[in-house]
Design a protein around this motif. Structure first.
Motif, PDB file in Angstrom:
ATOM      1  N   VAL A 109       0.832  -1.207   0.000  1.00 38.36           N
ATOM      2  CA  VAL A 109       0.000   0.000   0.000  1.00 38.36           C
ATOM      3  C   VAL A 109       0.869   1.260   0.000  1.00 38.36           C
ATOM      4  CG1 VAL A 109      -1.677   1.322   1.357  1.00 38.36           C
ATOM      5  CG2 VAL A 109      -1.984  -1.129   1.048  1.00 38.36           C
ATOM      6  N   SER A 110       1.924   1.270   0.804  1.00 43.74           N
ATOM      7  CA  SER A 110       2.784   2.458   0.841  1.00 43.74           C
ATOM      8  C   SER A 110       3.550   2.625  -0.476  1.00 43.74           C
ATOM      9  CB  SER A 110       3.746   2.403   2.021  1.00 43.74           C
ATOM     10  OG  SER A 110       4.586   1.284   1.929  1.00 43.74           O
ATOM     11  N   ALA A 111       3.887   1.538  -1.143  1.00 46.58           N
ATOM     12  CA  ALA A 111       4.546   1.653  -2.454  1.00 46.58           C
ATOM     13  C   ALA A 111       3.592   2.267  -3.472  1.00 46.58           C
ATOM     14  CB  ALA A 111       5.024   0.290  -2.930  1.00 46.58           C
ATOM     15  N   LEU A 112       2.312   1.916  -3.419  1.00 48.34           N
ATOM     16  CA  LEU A 112       1.327   2.508  -4.322  1.00 48.34           C
ATOM     17  C   LEU A 112       1.141   4.001  -4.029  1.00 48.34           C
ATOM     18  CD1 LEU A 112      -1.360  -0.319  -4.391  1.00 48.34           C
ATOM     19  CD2 LEU A 112       0.199   0.345  -6.224  1.00 48.34           C
ATOM     20  N   ILE A 113       1.086   4.349  -2.755  1.00 53.21           N
ATOM     21  CA  ILE A 113       0.948   5.761  -2.382  1.00 53.21           C
ATOM     22  C   ILE A 113       2.177   6.547  -2.814  1.00 53.21           C
ATOM     23  CG2 ILE A 113       0.797   7.354  -0.435  1.00 53.21           C
ATOM     24  CD1 ILE A 113      -0.894   5.193   0.974  1.00 53.21           C
ATOM     25  N   TYR A 114       3.361   5.987  -2.563  1.00 52.81           N
ATOM     26  CA  TYR A 114       4.596   6.658  -2.958  1.00 52.81           C
ATOM     27  C   TYR A 114       4.680   6.791  -4.480  1.00 52.81           C
ATOM     28  CZ  TYR A 114       9.478   7.796  -3.621  1.00 52.81           C
ATOM     29  OH  TYR A 114      10.636   8.414  -4.006  1.00 52.81           O
ATOM     30  N   GLY A 115       4.279   5.754  -5.190  1.00 49.84           N
ATOM     31  CA  GLY A 115       4.279   5.823  -6.651  1.00 49.84           C
ATOM     32  C   GLY A 115       3.369   6.918  -7.166  1.00 49.84           C
ATOM     33  N   GLY A 116       2.182   7.047  -6.557  1.00 49.69           N
ATOM     34  CA  GLY A 116       1.275   8.128  -6.939  1.00 49.69           C
ATOM     35  C   GLY A 116       1.859   9.489  -6.648  1.00 49.69           C
ATOM     36  N   TRP A 117       2.494   9.617  -5.493  1.00 46.67           N
ATOM     37  CA  TRP A 117       3.135  10.884  -5.141  1.00 46.67           C
ATOM     38  C   TRP A 117       4.283  11.201  -6.104  1.00 46.67           C
ATOM     39  CZ3 TRP A 117       8.192  11.713  -3.457  1.00 46.67           C
ATOM     40  CH2 TRP A 117       8.471  13.019  -3.061  1.00 46.67           C
ATOM     41  N   TYR A 118       5.067  10.183  -6.468  1.00 48.95           N
ATOM     42  CA  TYR A 118       6.201  10.393  -7.371  1.00 48.95           C
ATOM     43  C   TYR A 118       5.725  10.828  -8.757  1.00 48.95           C
ATOM     44  CZ  TYR A 118      10.431   9.610 -10.033  1.00 48.95           C
ATOM     45  OH  TYR A 118      11.506   9.785 -10.845  1.00 48.95           O
ATOM     46  N   VAL A 119       4.691  10.169  -9.253  1.00 46.91           N
ATOM     47  CA  VAL A 119       4.152  10.533 -10.566  1.00 46.91           C
ATOM     48  C   VAL A 119       3.597  11.949 -10.544  1.00 46.91           C
ATOM     49  CG1 VAL A 119       2.285  10.025 -12.199  1.00 46.91           C
ATOM     50  CG2 VAL A 119       3.720   8.178 -11.327  1.00 46.91           C
ATOM     51  N   ALA A 120       2.870  12.283  -9.476  1.00 48.43           N
ATOM     52  CA  ALA A 120       2.289  13.627  -9.374  1.00 48.43           C
ATOM     53  C   ALA A 120       3.365  14.700  -9.299  1.00 48.43           C
ATOM     54  CB  ALA A 120       1.374  13.710  -8.153  1.00 48.43           C
ATOM     55  N   SER A 121       4.446  14.410  -8.596  1.00 43.87           N
ATOM     56  CA  SER A 121       5.482  15.435  -8.447  1.00 43.87           C
ATOM     57  C   SER A 121       6.444  15.475  -9.630  1.00 43.87           C
ATOM     58  CB  SER A 121       6.269  15.213  -7.158  1.00 43.87           C
ATOM     59  OG  SER A 121       6.973  13.995  -7.209  1.00 43.87           O
ATOM     60  N   ALA A 122       6.800  14.332 -10.180  1.00 46.38           N
ATOM     61  CA  ALA A 122       7.803  14.309 -11.248  1.00 46.38           C
ATOM     62  C   ALA A 122       7.215  14.643 -12.613  1.00 46.38           C
ATOM     63  CB  ALA A 122       8.476  12.945 -11.302  1.00 46.38           C
ATOM     64  N   TYR A 123       6.042  14.106 -12.924  1.00 47.58           N
ATOM     65  CA  TYR A 123       5.501  14.273 -14.270  1.00 47.58           C
ATOM     66  C   TYR A 123       4.510  15.426 -14.396  1.00 47.58           C
ATOM     67  CZ  TYR A 123       7.734   9.849 -15.246  1.00 47.58           C
ATOM     68  OH  TYR A 123       8.657   8.862 -15.409  1.00 47.58           O
ATOM     69  N   PHE A 124       3.774  15.706 -13.327  1.00 44.78           N
ATOM     70  CA  PHE A 124       2.768  16.760 -13.397  1.00 44.78           C
ATOM     71  C   PHE A 124       3.177  18.026 -12.669  1.00 44.78           C
ATOM     72  CE2 PHE A 124       0.285  12.788 -13.814  1.00 44.78           C
ATOM     73  CZ  PHE A 124      -0.133  12.975 -15.128  1.00 44.78           C
ATOM     74  N   GLY A 125       4.283  18.005 -11.970  1.00 46.04           N
ATOM     75  CA  GLY A 125       4.791  19.193 -11.305  1.00 46.04           C
ATOM     76  C   GLY A 125       4.006  19.613 -10.074  1.00 46.04           C
ATOM     77  N   ILE A 126       3.202  18.724  -9.525  1.00 43.21           N
ATOM     78  CA  ILE A 126       2.429  19.047  -8.332  1.00 43.21           C
ATOM     79  C   ILE A 126       3.340  18.912  -7.117  1.00 43.21           C
ATOM     80  CG2 ILE A 126       0.470  18.370  -6.903  1.00 43.21           C
ATOM     81  CD1 ILE A 126      -0.820  17.294  -9.467  1.00 43.21           C
ATOM     82  N   SER A 127       3.321  19.922  -6.253  1.00 41.59           N
ATOM     83  CA  SER A 127       4.165  19.881  -5.064  1.00 41.59           C
ATOM     84  C   SER A 127       3.399  20.409  -3.867  1.00 41.59           C
ATOM     85  CB  SER A 127       5.440  20.696  -5.271  1.00 41.59           C
ATOM     86  OG  SER A 127       5.127  22.066  -5.331  1.00 41.59           O
ATOM     87  N   VAL A 128       4.046  20.417  -2.730  1.00 41.30           N
ATOM     88  CA  VAL A 128       3.438  20.921  -1.505  1.00 41.30           C
ATOM     89  C   VAL A 128       3.136  22.408  -1.636  1.00 41.30           C
ATOM     90  CG1 VAL A 128       3.801  21.216   0.974  1.00 41.30           C
ATOM     91  CG2 VAL A 128       4.604  19.160  -0.148  1.00 41.30           C
ATOM     92  N   ASN A 129       3.907  23.121  -2.416  1.00 45.07           N
ATOM     93  CA  ASN A 129       3.693  24.565  -2.605  1.00 45.07           C
ATOM     94  C   ASN A 129       2.387  24.869  -3.332  1.00 45.07           C
ATOM     95  OD1 ASN A 129       6.095  25.138  -1.337  1.00 45.07           O
ATOM     96  ND2 ASN A 129       7.257  25.073  -3.246  1.00 45.07           N
ATOM     97  N   ASP A 130       1.795  23.871  -4.004  1.00 46.81           N
ATOM     98  CA  ASP A 130       0.533  24.079  -4.709  1.00 46.81           C
ATOM     99  C   ASP A 130      -0.678  23.999  -3.785  1.00 46.81           C
ATOM    100  OD1 ASP A 130       1.859  24.370  -7.111  1.00 46.81           O
ATOM    101  OD2 ASP A 130       1.827  22.213  -7.514  1.00 46.81           O
ATOM    102  N   LEU A 131      -0.489  23.541  -2.561  1.00 50.74           N
ATOM    103  CA  LEU A 131      -1.598  23.476  -1.610  1.00 50.74           C
ATOM    104  C   LEU A 131      -1.995  24.871  -1.168  1.00 50.74           C
ATOM    105  CD1 LEU A 131      -0.394  20.513   0.612  1.00 50.74           C
ATOM    106  CD2 LEU A 131      -2.154  20.448  -1.152  1.00 50.74           C
ATOM    107  N   PRO A 132      -3.281  25.083  -0.905  1.00 52.57           N
ATOM    108  CA  PRO A 132      -3.682  26.427  -0.454  1.00 52.57           C
ATOM    109  C   PRO A 132      -3.133  26.718   0.932  1.00 52.57           C
ATOM    110  CG  PRO A 132      -5.532  24.910  -0.366  1.00 52.57           C
ATOM    111  CD  PRO A 132      -4.399  24.178  -1.027  1.00 52.57           C
ATOM    112  N   ARG A 133      -2.815  27.977   1.162  1.00 57.75           N
ATOM    113  CA  ARG A 133      -2.283  28.388   2.457  1.00 57.75           C
ATOM    114  C   ARG A 133      -3.444  28.744   3.374  1.00 57.75           C
ATOM    115  NH1 ARG A 133       3.234  29.294   2.238  1.00 57.75           N
ATOM    116  NH2 ARG A 133       4.017  29.514   0.127  1.00 57.75           N
TER     117      ARG A 133
END
Length: 90
Positions: free
Chosen positions: A59-83
């Motif tokens: 389960v953690s590998a799937l979550i990490y994989g989703g996070w990696y794809v979102a950050s590496a390929y789509f450029g989504i990061s923590v800075n995109d979260l609303p403040r």
């Protein structure tokens, strides 16, 4: 991202996932009506450590994989979260 940073992020995700996976499928001694003397009734009847560790890892590998794809390929990061709090400027 450096390998040490990637491992640190994976470790944090794994540790958080462990606490989600632990109660899944748990049967207590009280539910089985077999409370061993000297233990609490809420103690597990059989602790399946291998099953819990493998489920947590998958389960953690799937979550990490989703996070990696979102950050590496789509450029989504923590800075995109609303403040929530406003920025203070001097």
């Amino acid at each position: 991202m450096a390998i040490i940073s990637a491992l640190a992020v994976y470790f944090v995700i794994w540790w958080l996932t462990l606490f989600v996976v632990l109660p899944i499928g748990l049967r207590t001694q009280e539910e089985d009506h077999d409370v061993v003397l000297g233990t609490v009734a809420s103690a597990p009847t059989r602790f399946r450590a291998f099953r819990v560790m493998m489920t947590t890892t998958v389960v953690s590998a799937l979550i990490y994989g989703g996070w990696y794809v979102a950050s590496a390929y789509f450029g989504i990061s923590v800075n995109d979260l609303p403040r929530i709090l406003p920025e203070f400027r001097k």
